[in-house]
Design a protein around this motif. Structure first.
Motif, mmCIF file in Angstrom:
data_model
loop_
_atom_site.group_PDB
_atom_site.id
_atom_site.type_symbol
_atom_site.label_atom_id
_atom_site.label_comp_id
_atom_site.label_asym_id
_atom_site.label_seq_id
_atom_site.Cartn_x
_atom_site.Cartn_y
_atom_site.Cartn_z
ATOM 1 N N PRO A 298 0.817 -1.227 0.000
ATOM 2 C CA PRO A 298 0.000 0.000 0.000
ATOM 3 C C PRO A 298 0.846 1.271 0.000
ATOM 4 O O PRO A 298 0.550 2.223 -0.727
ATOM 5 N N ALA A 299 1.905 1.290 0.830
ATOM 6 C CA ALA A 299 2.762 2.476 0.886
ATOM 7 C C ALA A 299 3.490 2.684 -0.432
ATOM 8 O O ALA A 299 3.681 3.818 -0.892
ATOM 9 N N GLY A 302 1.003 4.019 -2.885
ATOM 10 C CA GLY A 302 0.715 5.401 -2.532
ATOM 11 C C GLY A 302 1.845 6.334 -2.907
ATOM 12 O O GLY A 302 1.618 7.467 -3.352
ATOM 13 N N ALA A 306 1.534 9.470 -5.387
ATOM 14 C CA ALA A 306 1.885 10.812 -4.901
ATOM 15 C C ALA A 306 2.892 11.506 -5.810
ATOM 16 O O ALA A 306 2.926 12.737 -5.889
ATOM 17 N N ARG A 313 -3.474 13.388 -11.184
ATOM 18 C CA ARG A 313 -4.207 12.882 -10.023
ATOM 19 C C ARG A 313 -5.619 13.486 -9.967
ATOM 20 O O ARG A 313 -6.578 12.802 -9.613
ATOM 21 N N ALA A 320 -7.403 7.161 -5.491
ATOM 22 C CA ALA A 320 -7.271 7.407 -4.057
ATOM 23 C C ALA A 320 -7.260 6.081 -3.300
ATOM 24 O O ALA A 320 -8.069 5.179 -3.560
ATOM 25 N N LEU A 321 -6.331 5.961 -2.343
ATOM 26 C CA LEU A 321 -6.229 4.779 -1.486
ATOM 27 C C LEU A 321 -6.911 5.043 -0.154
ATOM 28 O O LEU A 321 -7.066 6.198 0.245
ATOM 29 N N MET A 339 -7.212 -1.802 -3.363
ATOM 30 C CA MET A 339 -5.836 -1.578 -3.781
ATOM 31 C C MET A 339 -5.575 -2.182 -5.157
ATOM 32 O O MET A 339 -4.887 -1.585 -6.001
#
Length: 777
Positions: A298-299, A302, A306, A313, A320-321, A339
């Protein structure tokens, strides 16, 4: 050959066992001195032929004779040489009949068996009737083949001889052997043929369909053009190991990159250390560079999102997570699915900005979550996106790839083989080029290894090589020519895995990626720089397997233990991030308790990522590790906890492979007096039978589950068992009982009783079954 600390060595070799036919009867009919003279003549013929063929006489056991091909010196054509030697021995023994024709009812014959494999070799010790003491399956199978052979018959296993069988007149058989799940494919050797090479044999028999690489490149280029025009394409390159699918893909990726496509690339692995979504995590890490090292899925996703331009975006709010971690299993499962959707959405969003090419190698080992993302991308018809998968031959019935364009890659053509040989051996004599091409049969890996053999040793290539045993022996013979220091580094890399983090190799051996020992092996096509920065990778997975198999058991365990300790001590890396390799290395170190803990953690991690198949693999590994430990009440509780997780995963991904394990769960619960454990194990087993369409067994196990759940008053399980019982009754056409049971679920949902906390899909399915039954009535 890699030597262990005890002096024992592991070697791929071929074992020939020859026995005198009807020896008991002959010894009873002949005087002892006459029988001894007959045996001496047979042994002399055996000795002369075996030694002339490059074998080693190892053992005389009564009237049985054992010879080894591939030890003490490694070789590349064990099976072929052993088979030719056996034919000559039989011919020599038949020629002895006239000399030993003492009576009309005496006919002199021998019978032989030949098999190859990995053998642990120990110098013969006191009391051992042989030069070498052998441990492993190959000697026993060779002896068994000799035992079942008829008079004057030679039986050779398919895996020993491989394509070299076409140099002989043969009859195919299949033999059931104790300890083997599948019958052993063997060939009865009748005589030599007039054919000399594998190339001739395959051409004569039509076994090889040569396909030019330019045709495949043209097809891939056409797909690239279609994708550039805004139509999503899914292409699959399919071929057996070693034929060259990765090489083809690499050439195509180079051309695609030059034409303006952005590349995403990753690969799948079969090891337990493989992560869920592994190829996509590799792609994301490559996109983030060093900033992505050590980040969880997930990170990592993300971070990539980002880093996108703000305008991109804003145009794609679906990227969006979730902002908060899940607090329930159901919420975690929903977040995992979100995800996966975001990951596919990211690729789609980038494709709308510029053409994208996504390449995944070794697709045959892809986990469920990876497959889910790829299939979702391929289902979007209007993207400037090409998805390319390289895989072993596809299994029948893979419906998800039905829409893909599959390129079945054949061997190299004569012109392509000659070009490859000239690249690897620029100064080779034309006769050597011709010999290598014919012996390779167009297999790219085969061809490369023969070129290395010619370059390193100048050895003649008159003998044919072929088949899995050949390939392992050929690779081992090449590794055996490395300097001892290089062999030690390569062995350490094999313990680490197919992909070798450079920092880990340095900790183990003192050699980093720039060390001359390592760079030399890159030049020798053994190790090369991996796709991810700071990693090395074996050129071929089979090379790693062969090197690993030649390491002594204690040597492997010691190195696995060191790797596990280094991983745990690594700064900034959590156990959850490294649970897969930690499970793998603790298992290799025989630290089964730690291996079970990390495998369970890896299973939970895979479940949270909706990678059900990977979760089941890890849970099964955890159970296997627990089974290797002494039984205690505490360990049974751990075993029960893991098997319940496996049962839950089986509901989502039913497979017959889980039947035996769930039956064991029932037996273990019964042995421990664990009624709750019996209830759940019976329930998972019932659901598995129901999912597999086995209604009778499903009803039986559901009744058992319901009985045990009632005893312990587990109300949620009672209602779930009654619901599954209703579904199984409906499948068995017992509609009256089905309606009664399914009505219970409907009332539980309306009254918000415990059953209403069941997963919504399960409730919906139960209601659909009820509606279907009512409709039929």
């Amino acid at each position: 050959m890699v030597q262990g600390v005890s002096g024992d060595v592991r070697r791929h070799m071929t074992v020939l066992f020859t026995d005198l036919s009807d020896s008991t009867r002959l010894s009873g009919l002949l005087e002892a001195e006459v029988f001894a003279s007959l045996q001496d003549d047979v042994r002399r013929a055996f000795d002369e032929v075996v030694q002339r063929s490059g074998g080693t006489i190892n053992q005389y056991q009564g009237d049985g004779l054992q010879a080894l091909f591939g030890h003490p010196e490694a070789g590349e054509d064990h099976g072929l040489r052993a088979t030719r030697a056996a034919l000559e021995v039989h011919e020599r023994v038949r020629a002895l009949r006239a000399r030993h024709a003492y009576r009309e009812d005496i006919v002199l014959d021998v019978h032989s068996g030949i098999h190859a494999g990995l053998v642990l070799v120990r110098e013969g010790t006191h009391g051992i009737a042989g030069r070498f003491e052998l441990f492993g399956a190959a000697p026993g199978i060779a002896k068994h083949l000799s035992d079942v052979a008829e008079r004057d018959e030679i039986l050779v296993s398919e895996e020993t001889l491989g394509p070299a069988r076409y140099l002989f007149q043969t009859e195919a058989r299949r033999l059931a052997l104790k300890g083997r799940d599948e019958p052993l494919a063997v060939h009865r050797i009748l005589a030599r043929t007039a054919l000399r090479t594998r190339f001739e044999a395959q051409t004569r028999r039509g076994l090889v369909d040569f396909v030019g690489r330019e045709a495949e490149l043209a097809a891939l280029q056409e797909a690239l053009g279609t994708a550039r025009g805004g139509r999503t394409r899914l292409m699959v390159v399919s071929a057996p190991a070693g034929v060259g699918k990765t090489r083809l893909a690499e050439e195509f990726l180079r051309r695609a990159s030059a034409s303006g496509f952005a590349l995403w690339r990753g690969y799948c692995e079969a090891e337990l250390s493989a992560e869920p979504l592994q190829p996509f995590l590799q792609m994301l890490r490559a996109r983030l560079g060093t900033a992505g090292a050590g980040l969880a899925a997930p990170a990592l996703l993300g971070g990539v999102i980002a880093a996108l331009p703000a305008g991109l975006r804003e145009r794609h709010p679906e990227l969006a997570l979730p902002g908060q971690p899940a607090d329930t299993p159901a919420a975690a499962a929903a977040q995992a699915q979100q995800m996966l959707r975001v990951l596919g959405g990211l690729v789609g969003a980038l494709a709308r900005e510029a053409p994208q090419l996504l390449f995944i190698d070794d697709w045959q080992w892809a986990d469920d979550a990876t497959r889910q993302v790829v299939y979702a991308l391929a289902a979007q018809p209007d993207l400037p996106l090409l998805v390319l998968l390289a895989t072993r031959p596809l299994e029948l019935g893979d419906a998800q790839l039905a829409a893909a364009d599959v390129l079945a890659l054949g061997p190299l053509s004569q012109a392509e083989a000659d070009t490859t040989i000239r690249t690897l051996l620029p100064d080779a004599d034309p006769f050597v080029v011709n010999s290598i091409r014919e012996h390779s049969g167009g297999n790219a890996l085969f061809l490369e290894e023969l070129c290395h053999l010619a370059a390193d040793t100048g050895a003649g290539l008159d003998a044919l090589r072929g088949g899995p045993a050949w390939l392992e022996s050929l690779i081992e013979s090449r590794v055996a020519r490395l300097a001892p220091q290089q062999g030690a580094v390569l062995g350490a890399a094999a313990v680490i895995g197919n992909v070798v983090p450079a920092w880990l190799l340095k900790e183990l051996t003192g050699c980093d990626a720039q060390h001359p020992l390592v760079t030399t092996m890159a030049a020798q096509d053994l190790l090369f720089a991996g796709e991810q920065p700071g990693t090395l990778r074996f050129k071929h997975g089979i090379t790693r397997d062969v090197v690993y198999g030649t390491l002594g058991l204690q040597q492997r365990r010691d190195m696995h233990g060191r790797v596990a300790r280094l991983l745990r001590a690594r700064d900034g890396a959590t156990e959850l991030e490294q649970c897969e390799p930690l499970a793998y290395h603790h298992a290799g170190a025989a630290d089964f308790a730690a291996a079970a803990r990390y495998a369970e953690m890896a299973g939970d991690k895979a479940m949270s990522a909706s990678s059900i198949d990977r979760a089941k693999t890890q849970y099964r590994a955890a159970l296997e590790m627990l089974d290797r430990l002494p039984s205690t009440p505490e360990r049974y509780q751990l075993w029960r906890s893991v098997v319940r997780r496996l049962g839950l995963a089986t509901v989502f991904d039913p497979s017959r492979d889980e039947k035996a394990l769930l039956r064991r769960a029932v037996d273990k619960a019964r042995a421990h007096g664990d009624a709750t454990g019996q209830a759940y194990a019976q329930y998972w087993l019932a659901y598995l039978h129901y999912a597999l369409g086995e209604s009778k067994d499903a009803l039986l196990h559901c009744e058992e589950a319901l009985d045990h759940a009632t005893r312990v008053q587990d109300m949620p399980l009672i209602v779930q068992a009654r619901t599954t019982l209703g579904q199984a009754a409906a499948a068995a056409a017992d509609y009256g009982r089905a309606v009664e049971l399914l009505d219970e679920m409907a009332r539980a949902v309306r009254e918000r009783r415990p059953a209403s906390r069941a997963p919504l899909p399960a409730i919906a399915y139960a209601m659909a079954c009820r509606a279907s039954v009512l409709g039929d009535l």
